[in-house]
Design a protein around this motif. Structure first.
Motif, PDB file in Angstrom:
ATOM      1  N   ALA A 176       8.793  13.298  29.020  1.00  0.00           N
ATOM      2  CA  ALA A 176       7.494  12.625  29.042  1.00  0.00           C
ATOM      3  C   ALA A 176       7.716  11.143  29.349  1.00  0.00           C
ATOM      4  O   ALA A 176       8.465  10.461  28.646  1.00  0.00           O
ATOM      5  CB  ALA A 176       6.794  12.801  27.701  1.00  0.00           C
ATOM      6  N   ALA A 177       7.069  10.651  30.389  1.00  0.00           N
ATOM      7  CA  ALA A 177       7.339   9.286  30.864  1.00  0.00           C
ATOM      8  C   ALA A 177       6.835   8.213  29.922  1.00  0.00           C
ATOM      9  O   ALA A 177       7.394   7.116  29.875  1.00  0.00           O
ATOM     10  CB  ALA A 177       6.712   9.098  32.244  1.00  0.00           C
ATOM     11  N   ASP A 178       5.784   8.494  29.139  1.00  0.00           N
ATOM     12  CA  ASP A 178       5.160   7.434  28.346  1.00  0.00           C
ATOM     13  C   ASP A 178       6.053   6.903  27.236  1.00  0.00           C
ATOM     14  O   ASP A 178       5.941   5.741  26.836  1.00  0.00           O
ATOM     15  CB  ASP A 178       3.817   7.897  27.783  1.00  0.00           C
ATOM     16  N   SER A 179       6.967   7.747  26.725  1.00  0.00           N
ATOM     17  CA  SER A 179       7.827   7.305  25.616  1.00  0.00           C
ATOM     18  C   SER A 179       9.289   7.135  26.011  1.00  0.00           C
ATOM     19  O   SER A 179      10.099   6.657  25.220  1.00  0.00           O
ATOM     20  CB  SER A 179       7.744   8.317  24.465  1.00  0.00           C
ATOM     21  N   PHE A 180       9.622   7.500  27.230  1.00  0.00           N
ATOM     22  CA  PHE A 180      11.029   7.559  27.622  1.00  0.00           C
ATOM     23  C   PHE A 180      11.710   6.190  27.575  1.00  0.00           C
ATOM     24  O   PHE A 180      12.822   6.051  27.071  1.00  0.00           O
ATOM     25  CB  PHE A 180      11.145   8.154  29.026  1.00  0.00           C
TER      26      PHE A 180
END
Length: 348
Positions: free
Chosen positions: A247-251
């Motif tokens: 998931a890009a939002d937390s990476f």
């Protein structure tokens, strides 16, 4: 094996109404650069003379009309045109775009002919370079046509490398571009670049999801489950250390990116927003996968400060350092692989 002590760095001057000329001058006012590289600026004596006067630079130019006149350890200016150019800092001008293309085409020709070793491009305006004879979204697409290989926009610094599955594609069209073939091609390009250009023997690559939360099991789109995951599984079965989709939002906020040698983003802003947030002014845009080395700074023409002497040259300096480092790494990689082939037992 070519002598890697003093690399010949070709520089396309970019949009003359932007900050390109200023960051080039500021970079080579530091004479220490000339100890390990020889710059060739593709522009004109008159144009560089105007910029030198405007920015009160004490730099000395060696003016040449053919690359056989190049002087090692000097700042060379190759004349791509002879007429005076009307420079109006901060203004978007199609005529200035024509000079940016003249510079790029001359520098690319020199690169293809091995007259220069690497190419570093100053920022262009993607709008004012368009014409009937030049119709590319930017440097990367033009160089992909001119130079052999599979091009990929690879944003790099000392600790972070971000590649893109899709680059200058409208958001509404992204999922139509992402296919198994594209994913395999782009990840293989990054994998080869990490080994050859960055001397990483066993690269670890993270891949970001296409949809928010990688689709939440199909609730927010099925592309991650239908296309991305099965393709990554094939690459893993092929022996590559590829992980995801994440998931890009937390990476990036979780610092997970520090566990990998490169991150592949699905689209432009998904990768470039975190990259530029973490490294703006120190990052480099590298075109991976080509037969030649090309880098550029991680910013644009910055019309709003052009001509004012405020431009920060650090990203341009990093682009030169990175190009030279990659060029040397490629020489060493070629030397090592050549020796391995010579030592390999012959098949009977």
């Amino acid at each position: 094996m070519k002598n890697a002590e003093n690399i010949i760095v070709g520089i396309s001057i970019g949009d003359l109404n932007g900050i390109g000329g200023e960051i080039v001058l500021k970079t080579f006012e530091d004479n220490r650069f000339l100890d390990f590289c020889t710059p060739v600026i593709f522009a004109s004596t008159k144009t560089m003379g105007f910029l030198k006067t405007h920015f009160k630079s004490g730099i000395y130019f060696n003016n040449i009309n053919n690359l056989e006149q190049l002087a090692i350890g000097k700042v060379n200016v190759f004349n791509c045109w002879n007429e005076p150019v009307k420079i109006e800092f901060g203004k978007e001008d199609p005529k200035i775009g024509e000079y940016a293309i003249k510079s790029l085409q001359a520098a690319t020709k020199a690169l293809k002919n091995n007259a220069i070793d690497v190419l570093v491009t100053a920022p262009i305006n993607k709008h004012n370079i368009q014409s009937e004879t030049f119709n590319f979204p930017g440097h990367t697409d033009y160089l992909a046509r001119e130079l052999e290989g599979e091009s990929l926009m690879f944003m790099v610094n000392d600790t972070l490398r971000v590649g893109l599955l899709t680059d200058h594609v409208p958001v509404k069209d992204i999922v139509n571009h992402i296919s198994e073939e594209l994913i395999i091609k782009k990840i293989n390009t990054v994998y080869k670049s990490l080994k050859k250009d960055f001397r990483i023997r066993r690269p670890k690559i993270a891949v970001l999801g296409i949809n928010p939360h990688t689709g939440d099991n199909g609730v927010i789109g099925n592309e991650d489950d239908a296309v991305l995951r099965p393709t990554l599984k094939k690459l893993i079965e092929d022996g590559k250390l590829v992980y995801g989709p994440y998931a890009a939002d937390s990476f990036f906020g979780s610092n997970n990116y520090k566990n990998f040698d490169a991150i592949i983003a699905s689209y432009h802003d998904q990768g470039l927003i975190p990259f530029k947030t973490l490294s703006f002014g120190q990052g480099v845009n590298y075109t991976a996968g080509l037969s030649k080395v090309r880098t550029s700074p991680d910013h644009g023409t910055a019309y709003e400060i052009a001509g004012q002497g405020k431009a920060d040259e650090n990203s341009f300096k990093e682009a030169i350092f990175t190009a030279i480092k990659i060029f040397r790494n490629r020489l060493e990689y070629k030397h090592i692989t050549s020796n391995r082939l010579k030592k390999a037992p012959k098949k009977i």
